[in-house]
Design a protein around this motif. Structure first.
Motif, PDB file in Angstrom:
ATOM      1  N   ALA A   6       6.884  -0.788 -18.570  1.00 12.51           N
ATOM      2  CA  ALA A   6       6.528  -0.496 -19.985  1.00 12.51           C
ATOM      3  C   ALA A   6       5.070  -0.386 -20.375  1.00 12.51           C
ATOM      4  N   PRO A   7       4.321  -0.974 -20.068  1.00 21.10           N
ATOM      5  CA  PRO A   7       2.776  -0.968 -20.320  1.00 21.10           C
ATOM      6  C   PRO A   7       2.108   0.263 -20.199  1.00 21.10           C
ATOM      7  N   ILE A   8       2.840   1.066 -19.252  1.00 22.11           N
ATOM      8  CA  ILE A   8       2.152   2.492 -19.006  1.00 22.11           C
ATOM      9  C   ILE A   8       2.290   3.349 -20.226  1.00 22.11           C
ATOM     10  N   TYR A   9       3.365   3.335 -20.957  1.00 28.46           N
ATOM     11  CA  TYR A   9       3.684   4.032 -22.000  1.00 28.46           C
ATOM     12  C   TYR A   9       2.640   3.825 -23.187  1.00 28.46           C
ATOM     13  N   GLU A  10       2.086   2.774 -23.361  1.00 23.30           N
ATOM     14  CA  GLU A  10       1.378   2.259 -24.337  1.00 23.30           C
ATOM     15  C   GLU A  10      -0.134   2.727 -24.074  1.00 23.30           C
ATOM     16  N   GLN A  11      -0.263   2.800 -22.516  1.00 19.60           N
ATOM     17  CA  GLN A  11      -1.682   3.212 -21.816  1.00 19.60           C
ATOM     18  C   GLN A  11      -1.971   4.757 -22.042  1.00 19.60           C
ATOM     19  N   TYR A  12      -0.757   5.652 -22.094  1.00 16.82           N
ATOM     20  CA  TYR A  12      -0.633   6.812 -22.251  1.00 16.82           C
ATOM     21  C   TYR A  12      -0.329   7.485 -23.227  1.00 16.82           C
ATOM     22  N   ARG A  13      -0.234   6.515 -24.725  1.00 20.42           N
ATOM     23  CA  ARG A  13       0.443   6.953 -26.105  1.00 20.42           C
ATOM     24  C   ARG A  13      -0.545   8.005 -26.338  1.00 20.42           C
ATOM     25  N   GLU A  14      -1.722   7.828 -26.415  1.00 19.71           N
ATOM     26  CA  GLU A  14      -2.664   8.757 -27.088  1.00 19.71           C
ATOM     27  C   GLU A  14      -2.763  10.145 -26.344  1.00 19.71           C
TER      28      GLU A  14
ATOM     29  N   LYS B  50       0.983  -1.308  -0.080  1.00 22.26           N
ATOM     30  CA  LYS B  50       0.005  -0.029   0.070  1.00 22.26           C
ATOM     31  C   LYS B  50       0.918   1.140   0.040  1.00 22.26           C
ATOM     32  N   LEU B  51       1.049   2.048  -1.135  1.00 17.54           N
ATOM     33  CA  LEU B  51       1.988   3.113  -1.453  1.00 17.54           C
ATOM     34  C   LEU B  51       1.096   4.149  -1.353  1.00 17.54           C
ATOM     35  N   ARG B  52       1.431   5.346  -0.812  1.00 21.30           N
ATOM     36  CA  ARG B  52       0.981   6.675  -1.002  1.00 21.30           C
ATOM     37  C   ARG B  52       1.667   7.158  -2.402  1.00 21.30           C
ATOM     38  N   VAL B  53       0.926   7.735  -3.187  1.00 20.19           N
ATOM     39  CA  VAL B  53       1.393   8.358  -4.528  1.00 20.19           C
ATOM     40  C   VAL B  53       0.591   9.787  -4.623  1.00 20.19           C
ATOM     41  N   PRO B  54       1.209  10.954  -5.271  1.00 22.80           N
ATOM     42  CA  PRO B  54       0.545  12.083  -5.528  1.00 22.80           C
ATOM     43  C   PRO B  54      -0.761  11.823  -6.247  1.00 22.80           C
ATOM     44  N   GLY B  55      -1.784  12.624  -6.237  1.00 21.88           N
ATOM     45  CA  GLY B  55      -3.018  12.374  -6.743  1.00 21.88           C
ATOM     46  C   GLY B  55      -2.922  12.779  -8.270  1.00 21.88           C
ATOM     47  N   ILE B  56      -1.996  11.880  -9.034  1.00 24.29           N
ATOM     48  CA  ILE B  56      -1.864  12.214 -10.507  1.00 24.29           C
ATOM     49  C   ILE B  56      -2.072  10.894 -11.034  1.00 24.29           C
ATOM     50  N   ALA B  57      -2.887  10.794 -12.030  1.00 27.38           N
ATOM     51  CA  ALA B  57      -3.651   9.529 -12.550  1.00 27.38           C
ATOM     52  C   ALA B  57      -2.132   8.550 -13.036  1.00 27.38           C
ATOM     53  N   MET B  58      -1.426   9.214 -13.486  1.00 28.50           N
ATOM     54  CA  MET B  58      -0.360   8.475 -13.974  1.00 28.50           C
ATOM     55  C   MET B  58       0.407   7.514 -13.072  1.00 28.50           C
ATOM     56  N   TYR B  59       0.594   8.171 -12.033  1.00 30.69           N
ATOM     57  CA  TYR B  59       1.259   7.517 -10.729  1.00 30.69           C
ATOM     58  C   TYR B  59       0.472   6.422 -10.236  1.00 30.69           C
ATOM     59  N   VAL B  60      -0.920   6.583 -10.065  1.00 38.90           N
ATOM     60  CA  VAL B  60      -1.859   5.511  -9.765  1.00 38.90           C
ATOM     61  C   VAL B  60      -1.740   4.637 -10.660  1.00 38.90           C
ATOM     62  N   ASP B  61      -1.836   4.560 -11.839  1.00 38.64           N
ATOM     63  CA  ASP B  61      -2.038   3.641 -12.785  1.00 38.64           C
ATOM     64  C   ASP B  61      -0.479   2.907 -13.152  1.00 38.64           C
ATOM     65  N   LEU B  62       0.503   3.790 -12.759  1.00 40.08           N
ATOM     66  CA  LEU B  62       1.951   3.004 -12.890  1.00 40.08           C
ATOM     67  C   LEU B  62       2.096   1.946 -11.788  1.00 40.08           C
ATOM     68  N   PHE B  63       1.670   2.247 -10.602  1.00 39.19           N
ATOM     69  CA  PHE B  63       1.944   1.418  -9.417  1.00 39.19           C
ATOM     70  C   PHE B  63       0.948   0.409  -9.476  1.00 39.19           C
TER      71      PHE B  63
END
Length: 333
Positions: free
Chosen positions: A310-318, A171-184
């Motif tokens: 690596a999958p996070i890059y494809e997820q945010y490619r668009e 259980k990790l605290r991350v900033p309220g930024i969607a990319m960080y939530v998705d990454l972890f």
């Protein structure tokens, strides 16, 4: 007309004529807001900017610094909104927070994209920095300079983090930024978005197992007092964006615009140099003062995390755009 009345009228006329000149001599007062305490290395850049502008304009501007988003009651998002509205004249915040207003501004923070200072400087002093400035200009402000918040590290109470599997279920605290939530989530952790101010108590009470942040904030927010392990992995980079409101910018002469731009660039260079000097001290302090188990990843270990992410890059490619990713050194196969 009596002599006394004549003298009174003459005196009143003289005073009226003097008023515009007195007003012209009064400095133009500006508000500069930062998101961090006055003890932060960000403040070094803010003070340098204030000094340069006041000296180079002959004192025509008087700039007051407000720390910790005081002008917005500590609300960081509202702080940027106040800048966009012209209530705040100058503002210093990181690219992560700006990504709430333009998702593409999160680009430098993508995992292991700018993991060394050499990579940072090659990108940020070239097309990457130009791209960030253009994105800010489309988000309601003028970018005066780009500084450095720094690389983010990870800490926890459970065990050393040496391989992607070590993140599973944490259980990790991350900033309220969607990319960080998705990454972890991609990395197998259980990310929980929360304000940094809640981290210390949440770690104490077991609501979270760990957190991630820059070294200076891990130290100044006392996070290192309630964890056992730290991994130095430079997994994410966060620049500081120094801006002027469009409202202020529209009032400046061409000469003053040049002064503000030059001072902003120089001030952020000073801030970045100070921050990198402090980083060496921070690492020594972490190893010396906290009794933590410190893990410094090898290139092979970092590659394992990079492959897992690596999958996070494809997820945010668009959302980010292939061209912008390529400017920052990531190519899609």
């Amino acid at each position: 007309m009596s002599r006394r009345l004549f003298l009174a009228i003459a005196l009143l006329s003289a005073l009226c004529l003097a008023l515009p000149a007195a007003a012209a001599d009064k400095p133009i007062e500006l508000k500069l807001s930062t998101a961090v305490p006055a003890t932060s290395h960000w403040h070094i850049g803010a003070e340098a900017f204030v000094k340069m502008v006041e000296e180079r304009t002959g004192g025509r501007y008087k700039i007051r610094i407000f720390s910790n988003d005081e002008l917005s009651g500590g609300n960081q998002v509202v702080g940027i909104q106040m800048l966009q509205q012209g209530v705040i004249d100058l503002h210093m915040h990181d690219a992560l927070l700006w990504s709430n207003f333009n998702a593409k501004l999160a680009i430098p923070a993508f995992p292991f994209l700018l993991a060394s200072f050499a990579e940072v400087d090659a990108v940020m002093e070239g097309k990457g920095g130009e791209a960030l400035r253009d994105l800010v200009s489309k988000s309601g402000a003028v970018c005066l300079g780009i500084g450095e918040s720094g690389h983010r590290q990870i800490v926890n109470k459970k065990h050393p983090i040496e391989k992607p599997e070590d993140l599973k279920g944490l259980k990790l605290r991350v900033p309220g930024i969607a990319m960080y939530v998705d990454l972890f989530k991609v990395l197998g952790a259980d990310p929980i978005a929360m304000n940094q101010s809640e981290v210390y108590t949440s770690l104490q009470q077991g609501a979270i197992d760990g957190s991630e942040n820059t070294l200076d904030l891990l130290i100044t927010q006392n996070t290192l007092e309630v964890v056992k392990y730290i991994t130095l992995w430079n997994y994410s980079y966060d620049p500081v964006i120094f801006t002027a409101s469009d409202k202020l910018w529209s009032t400046l002469s061409d000469e003053d615009k040049e002064i503000f731009l030059a001072a902003g660039k120089e001030a952020m260079a000073i801030q970045k140099a100070a921050k990198r000097d402090l980083d060496v001290q921070f690492i020594e302090k972490v190893k010396r003062d906290y009794g933590l188990e410190v893990t410094e990843l090898t290139d092979e270990q970092i590659k394992a995390f990079k492959d897992a992410a690596a999958p996070i890059y494809e997820q945010y490619r668009e959302a980010i755009g292939t061209e912008l990713f390529e400017i920052y050194g990531h190519s899609f196969k």
